[in-house]
Design an enzyme around this catalytic site. Sequence first.
Site, PDB file in Angstrom:
ATOM      1  CB  CYS A 114     -21.380  -3.180  -1.084  1.00  0.00           C
ATOM      2  SG  CYS A 114     -19.749  -3.733  -0.575  1.00  0.00           S
ATOM      3  CD  GLU A 158     -16.270  -7.656  -2.030  1.00  0.00           C
ATOM      4  OE1 GLU A 158     -16.728  -8.338  -1.099  1.00  0.00           O
ATOM      5  OE2 GLU A 158     -16.721  -6.547  -2.366  1.00  0.00           O
ATOM      6  CG  PHE A 159     -19.702 -12.739  -3.584  1.00  0.00           C
ATOM      7  CD1 PHE A 159     -20.721 -12.075  -4.252  1.00  0.00           C
ATOM      8  CD2 PHE A 159     -18.789 -13.467  -4.324  1.00  0.00           C
ATOM      9  CE1 PHE A 159     -20.832 -12.133  -5.639  1.00  0.00           C
ATOM     10  CE2 PHE A 159     -18.890 -13.533  -5.708  1.00  0.00           C
ATOM     11  CZ  PHE A 159     -19.921 -12.863  -6.363  1.00  0.00           C
ATOM     12  N   PRO A 209     -37.752  -5.141   7.177  1.00  0.00           N
ATOM     13  CG  PRO A 209     -39.819  -4.636   8.146  1.00  0.00           C
ATOM     14  CD  PRO A 209     -38.905  -5.786   7.823  1.00  0.00           C
ATOM     15  CE  LYS A 231      -4.891   2.083   4.740  1.00  0.00           C
ATOM     16  NZ  LYS A 231      -5.738   1.767   3.543  1.00  0.00           N
ATOM     17  N   GLY A 272     -27.326   1.172   3.507  1.00  0.00           N
ATOM     18  CA  GLY A 272     -26.221   2.086   3.237  1.00  0.00           C
ATOM     19  C   GLY A 272     -24.960   1.289   3.020  1.00  0.00           C
ATOM     20  CG  ASP A 279      -2.124   0.913   1.071  1.00  0.00           C
ATOM     21  OD1 ASP A 279      -1.932   2.153   1.023  1.00  0.00           O
ATOM     22  OD2 ASP A 279      -3.252   0.403   0.988  1.00  0.00           O
ATOM     23  CE  LYS A 312     -23.316 -12.023   5.384  1.00  0.00           C
ATOM     24  NZ  LYS A 312     -22.646 -13.166   4.713  1.00  0.00           N
TER      25      LYS A 312
END
Length: 450
Positions: free
Chosen positions: A267, A155-156, A259, A35, A264, A30, A158
Amino acid sequence: MDVSVFGTGYVGLVQAAALADVGHRVLCVDIDELKIQQLQRAVPPIQEPGLSAMIDDNLREGRLSFSTQASDAVIHGQLIFIAVGTPPDEDGSADLRHVLGVTREIASHMQADRTLVIKSTVPVGTASQVEAVARDELDRLGKGQLAVRVVSNPEFLKEGSAVNDCIRPDRIIVGSDDEQTRAQLAELYAPFCRSRDKLIFMDNRSAELTKYAANAMLATRISLMNELANLAEQLGADIEAVRRGIGSDPRIGYHFIYPGCGFGGSCFPKDLRALLHTARASGQPLRLLQSVQEVNETQRLVPFQKLQKLYPEGLAGKSIALWGLAFKPNTDDMREAPSRCLMEALWREGATVRAFDPEAMSECRRLYGYRDDLVLCATRDDTLQDADALVICTEWKAFRVVDFALLAHKLRDRLVIDGRNLYNPQQLAAAGLRYLGIGLPQVAPQAGPQ
């Protein structure tokens, strides 16, 4: 295998740690020196359960390392992951400058054949662009004999459960028509496929579209449920009963039909805009997804609209307690969070916000700084001090068990607006509270507001 990862953001860092954890030798690079220094001390820049411990373990075992030197990463990795950001441009399209810039840099340092694995979320056709850019750079530098292979490997993850999603994936999408490349990825991901083969091979364009299609499908379920919740309020129905009724149908299931006050994060909103832009550019507009986006933008303002109706004289001078700043639990991410829509609307009306979140307090301060109409409180219950009403925007576990008698005692107007339907309306009414959820029938409080 020797693997390099360009980009130590959310996706790259979690993927790198997971690959190192199963025995691969992973070098992350990076340009942000601070970081990298923090990561070398096992201090990740993001809040994600289990990530810090995984980084620390693999640093000590020597399987994971961090550097600012791109040349080191290109020499090290047979497989080179590209996991840099693709922020939305003004027209909603994904900005590929970082992806293509990293591609040129990788090609400039190549001394042997390399496989580039695109982990960033990118529009359909990006793999072809990456290959063309790398090929052009190699030719320009007189290294045209080197082979560069490009894989789309979306990627998937969460947020809040990314580590688990990475080490126990439901599926691993690999976009490539090259048998040698497919064999490399199969070897890389073999430790994640011990219980069953999770690899799904397809062409690059289909792999790129699969990522967007998945998020579009999930976002559609959320917006549809929110539309039904708003209708339920008008008809006097209970959306929670409806949710249980339709969720019991195995063709529907219970995932993503809760609901609330909108979605937000980094993604869904961004990917929807990018896919809509791609569709318009191709001459095949996605009318349904356009509505999904519009519904969500409106839904994030529902808690504020409920407050407006209950305070017809205006919200100026009111003090509103707010529980939950992050867009979802187990993260400090406030990107496009419903809480931000609420706070900014309240401030425009002259109200003060007293907020608490288990993880996102520092992020909130970074975003909004110090201002007289924002009080960041040390605890959940501190927000209730001198507050007129309470609004809940994030379904943190810390908010699930509450002393309703305390709420009734503390809140001047005994009003609770629950953007995540955490509570039983009858219980709050019994405590003398006026409770408004999303799509729930109203129950008159046993003791009116005081």
